[in-house]
Structures are given as structure tokens and as C-alpha cells.
Design an enzyme around this catalytic site. Structure first.
Site, PDB file in Angstrom:
ATOM      1  N   CYS A  34     -13.475  31.245  -6.543  1.00 22.23           N
ATOM      2  CA  CYS A  34     -13.214  32.325  -7.511  1.00 22.23           C
ATOM      3  C   CYS A  34     -14.461  32.995  -8.088  1.00 22.23           C
ATOM      4  CB  CYS A  34     -12.383  31.789  -8.680  1.00 22.23           C
ATOM      5  SG  CYS A  34     -10.935  30.835  -8.238  1.00 22.23           S
TER       6      CYS A  34
ATOM      7  N   HIS B 244     -14.084  35.077 -15.485  1.00 22.95           N
ATOM      8  CA  HIS B 244     -14.621  33.960 -14.708  1.00 22.95           C
ATOM      9  C   HIS B 244     -16.087  34.097 -14.304  1.00 22.95           C
ATOM     10  CE1 HIS B 244     -12.949  30.424 -12.143  1.00 22.95           C
ATOM     11  NE2 HIS B 244     -13.145  30.099 -13.404  1.00 22.95           N
TER      12      HIS B 244
END
Length: 521
Positions: free
Chosen positions: A77, A140
Site C-alpha cells: 500500500c 497512508h
């Protein structure tokens, strides 16, 4: 022969220059990048999933351009998102670790680092052209204040800084905050519920409503906008709102996919209703391959490809990808261009009429000629895992310099990145180096990477000569960035985000005690 090659090159160069000038003179289009989370290449009907439960995304492909050969820059990710927004490989932008060889690393709550403050992100540059920039969903790229979106070019944000893991009891590990711009407005599993047992959550609907309101505001204002739509419903624990639960043949993961497909359909419909569809470039893709270790109930499909998330096999890094821009991209096209999420950085700048950055190496290509003329630009794709170049693709060939799925230790704990897909000598559980004699596959004939080409064949030797020259050139020019994902500390977790005071939800952090992060994969 040499004259013809030179002539073709000059024609291509002149054509690209003409397109660049035309784009600079055209009105700056709105840009929407739809980045799914752990959605696999094989999850969409248009890529062959037998359930055919993505009619809106499939229609988007029918109205635009499909990219069957599109890649992320890392099979995990955080690094893939950093690559998309900087146009640079994670090993260049610092989103990797040197704590162990070829380890994937990301930004859990205890990570000290985040996006390098010297990196320039896409929204920071788009601001120069008057763009209003918004991110909806998962960030993130670091959750400490200096790393958050509004510090890096985004004007608005509604979403969370980390994955929606939990629920936690807020003593040893706090639940993840949800932000409205710079202020926390609640936490996952508290104000923003996710029922782990049933999979019910209204988050996708909340994100959808936030999206539609943003589009309506920008339609009235007339200013160009960049929307980074970063949904996470297909990341375990997967979730869907009540009207979509139980609707899929695929179970809970499929329910999440159906709801995301529904959202995509409403967003594209809203663009048409507002009369801005022909001035809005939309690109749909995923951050990495489907998380097979979460399957079958919590993970997706990578179609015919080997393994999944966290690996540099095709299943970990080849992504679903669709470009949509009515009136500009001819409907019903398929591009066999080797594409990368990093290209979205460079292409977005080109479409906005902005020059590329010249003070640093940019790995992303400008795909505007591909989008508008369906040309093909020759380029390699490099597959990185942490600080190691694991493989490279050139044309239809892929050469593995290292192979590794996951460790024997983790496999014995039940973690398997390639369930049901063991290939002897390929899906290795120890890191295997093949530098002197790479494993080479023909992905057209063998998309599952099951049958290495014989090293004794003329085909192997010809490919090896070509690939070796490209790899040597790449390595010679590579200057790694300062690794940002080496240090962890419990004290930096989401104990007291900005805005917690007004909600009465501030938590007391422990004493700072940094350590070197451990990355088993």
C-alpha cells in the site's frame, strides 16, 4: 535501416511535441484518480471475472481505454501511493527500509517516518495552475502532523491516515482517527463504525457523499480540481453498507466490490449531470494486487497471474486500469502500453499544461500520446521489493533477478502469499538470487510465470542481452533516497491527533522508546 529508424524517431518526437503544445494551450482538465485498495486484476468483469458484478466499471472501460499491462511501483500500500504522488520509485523517494534485504515496508501506527519532506507531490505542482486538490479516503504516507495531506498540497481531506485495522481498546494501541481536513472528527470502530463480525459499515457511502458534494462545489466555482479518491473497502477487514451486504456471489469481499462499482457509476453520472464530464480525466486502478493471504473471504482475484500482494510476481504488481475522458479518449479502446502508477503523476502534469520536474529523476512517463492517439511507448517496468530490484519486464518478457514469496517462518504461521500456486524454483520461501542467470518468462505465452525459458535457447540469450543492458543502465543511474521506514516508536501512534481536544478523545502516549522496525516480508 538506420535512416528509417532515425526518421521514425523524429516523427514520433515531433508528434509528441505537437501534442504537448496543444495540451498547454487547452483548458486545464479536472483530474480524478480512483485508487482501490488490494483490488486484483481479475476482480472486474471487463477483465474476465465470471460473477460480472461490476457493470459500472465495465461500462467505464467500454467508454474509455483499458490497460491490461498496468503496474504498481511496489506490491504494498504505502510505497505504491508514494510512487503515484511523486512519480518516483519508492527506492528513490525514500518509501522503503534498509533494516533487512528486499523487505516490503509501509506506515503502521508505530512508524516514525513518512513522505520525505523534500519530495514534491502532484497536488503541490497542480496548485501552480489553480487546481483545488482533495483526497477522500486513505492517505497512508505517514500520520504524524508534518506528513499529513494538507501539508503536501491538498486543500481538503476527508479520510484516515492509516489502514482500518482494529478495533483496539485504546490502551496499548489507539483506533485510527478520521479527519475532516486538519481536524480529527472521530475514530474507526467508534464514531465511524465497522462491524468486523458482519462486515457492515457506512464508510463507502460517507466517502461517496463527500465526493458528490465536492464535485458540485467545484462545478459551481469553475476552478479545475484534482480528486484523489482512495477507497479502502476491499482491504481486510472488508466492509460494505447494509444495502450491499449479501448481494454478491463472492461473499463479503464481493459485496465491497459491488458497492464501490455502484459509487463509481454515481460519480461518472454526476460528472455528466454537472456538464463537466468532457473536461474531466478519470483513471481507475489499484495500489497493489489482491491480498491472497486474506482469501477467500477477505481477498480478491488476480486472474491468471501468479501469487498476490507483497510479491513481485504478476499477481502482486499488475493492476486493473481504465482511463475515461469523454470527447478526448476514444471509446472502446485497449492499450497494450506498459503503464505504471508513476505515469499518472507525469501524465496529470502534462494534461494540466505543466512542465515535468527537472531537478530530480522522474520514473513516470507522459501517457497523453497513448491516451489520445493509442500509440505505444517502449519502456521497461522495474519490480522492486524494498531496496532490491527483483525483476524487470521488457516487452513481453520478464526476467527475475531475485525470487521470494514469503519466509518459511511466516508460512508455518499460516501466512501464504501464493496459496495453491506453488511453482518449483519460482515461488521460493527463501530469497533466491538469479543475478548471473535470471529466470526469464514470456508473459504473452505464460502469464502465470510457470515455465521459465530454457537458458540454452537462442531466445533466452537474445532477451538476456537486451535486458542486461537496460538493468545495468538503470542501476548505474540509481541514487537511493534516504529510507523513511526504518524506525518505529509506540509514542508516535495516533494517541492525540489534532481535534481530539474538542471531542474529548485525546489519549496519553507512552514514553518514547524508538527501535528498528522489523519487516518479516
Amino acid at each position: 535501416m538506420g535512416c528509417k529508424v532515425r526518421e521514425s524517431f523524429l516523427i514520433a518526437l515531433i508528434t509528441r511535441c505537437c501534442w504537448a503544445e496543444a495540451l498547454q494551450d487547452a483548458p486545464a482538465p479536472n483530474i480524478i484518480i480512483m485508487l482501490m485498495d488490494d483490488m486484483g486484476w481479475g476482480d472486474l468483469g471487463v477483465f474476465g471475472h465470471p460473477s460480472k458484478e461490476t457493470p459500472n466499471i465495465d461500462r467505464m472501460a467500454a467508454e474509455g481505454m483499458l490497460f491490461p499491462n498496468f503496474y504498481t511501483a511496489n506490491p504494498l500500500c504505502s510505497p505504491s501511493r508514494a510512487a503515484l504522488l511523486t512519480g518516483r520509485l519508492p527506492v528513490r523517494n525514500g518509501f522503503y527500509t534498509t533494516n533487512a534485504h528486499a523487505r516490503n515496508a509501509y506506515t503502521p501506527q508505530e512508524i516514525v517516518g513518512g513522505i520525505d519532506l523534500d519530495e514534491i507531490l502532484l497536488p503541490e505542482i497542480l496548485k501552480k495552475k489553480g487546481y483545488v486538490n482533495k483526497i477522500i479516503g486513505k492517505w497512508h504516507l505517514g500520520h504524524r502532523p508534518q506528513f499529513l495531506p494538507l501539508k503536501h498540497g491538498f486543500d481538503e481531506w476527508f479520510g484516515a491516515p492509516n489502514c482500518h485495522f482494529g478495533p483496539y481498546n485504546n490502551t496499548y494501541r489507539p483506533n485510527i482517527p478520521v479527519y475532516n481536513n486538519s481536524q480529527m472528527v472521530g475514530r474507526y470502530y467508534e464514531e465511524f463504525g465497522i462491524n468486523v463480525k458482519t462486515g457492515e459499515s457506512n464508510l463507502t457511502q460517507i466517502y461517496l457523499e463527500e465526493t458528490l458534494q465536492f464535485l458540485r462545489r467545484q462545478s459551481v466555482s469553475g476552478a479545475p480540481f484534482f480528486l484523489f479518491w482512495a477507497m479502502d473497502a476491499t482491504h481486510a477487514p472488508v466492509y460494505a453498507s447494509k444495502p450491499f451486504l449479501g448481494k454478491s456471489q463472492r461473499g463479503r469481499y464481493g459485496d465491497a466490490v459491488i458497492e464501490l462499482d455502484h459509487s463509481v457509476g454515481l460519480i461518472l453520472k454526476e460528472l455528466r449531470t454537472l456538464g463537466i464530464a468532457e473536461n474531466t480525466f478519470v483513471f481507475f486502478t489499484s495500489d497493489n494486487g489482491a491480498a491472497l493471504m486474506s482469501g477467500p473471504k477477505q481477498g480478491g482475484s488476480n486472474g491468471p497471474f501468479l501469487c498476490g500482494k507483497e510479491t513481485t510476481f504478476e499477481g502482486g504488481m499488475r493492476e486493473p486500469a481504465i482511463a475515461w475522458w469523454p470527447g478526448h479518449i476514444k471509446a472502446g479502446q485497449v492499450s497494450y502500453q506498459l503503464g505504471s502508477v508513476m505515469d499518472l503523476f507525469t501524465t496529470s502534469l502534462s494534461l494540466a499544461g505543466l512542465p515535468p520536474l527537472s531537478d530530480r529523476v522522474i520514473d513516470g512517463l507522459d501517457l497523453s500520446p497513448v491516451l489520445l492517439q493509442n500509440t505505444v511507448i517502449d519502456r521497461p517496468i522495474f519490480y522492486y521489493r524494498g531496496n532490491e530490484m527483483m525483476a524487470v519486464r521488457v516487452g513481453l518478457y520478464k526476467a527475475h533477478y531475485w525470487t521470494w514469496s514469503n519466509s518459511w517462518e511466516e508460512l508455518m504461521k499460516g501466512i501464504n502469499f501464493c496459496p495453491g500456486q506453488h511453482v518449483t524454483g519460482v515461488t521460493t520461501h527463501t530469497q533466491q538470487e538469479h543475478t548471473m542467470q535470471p529466470l526469464i518468462f514470456h508473459l504473452g505465452q505464460d502469464p502465470g510465470e510457470k515455465y521459465p525459458i530454457s537458458v540454452l535457447s537462442e531466445e533466452y540469450q537474445a532477451v538476456l542481452r537486451h535486458v542486461t543492458a537496460l538493468v545495468n543502465e538503470h542501476r548505474k543511474a540509481l541514487v537511493p533516497g534516504v529510507p523513511q521506514l526504518n524506525m518505529c516508536d509506540l509514542a508516535v501512534m495516533n494517541w492525540a491527533p489534532e481535534g481530539c481536544q474538542q471531542l474529548g478523545k485525546c489519549l496519553k502516549p507512552p514514553e518514547s522508546a524508538p527501535w528498528k522496525c522489523e519487516w518479516p516480508h
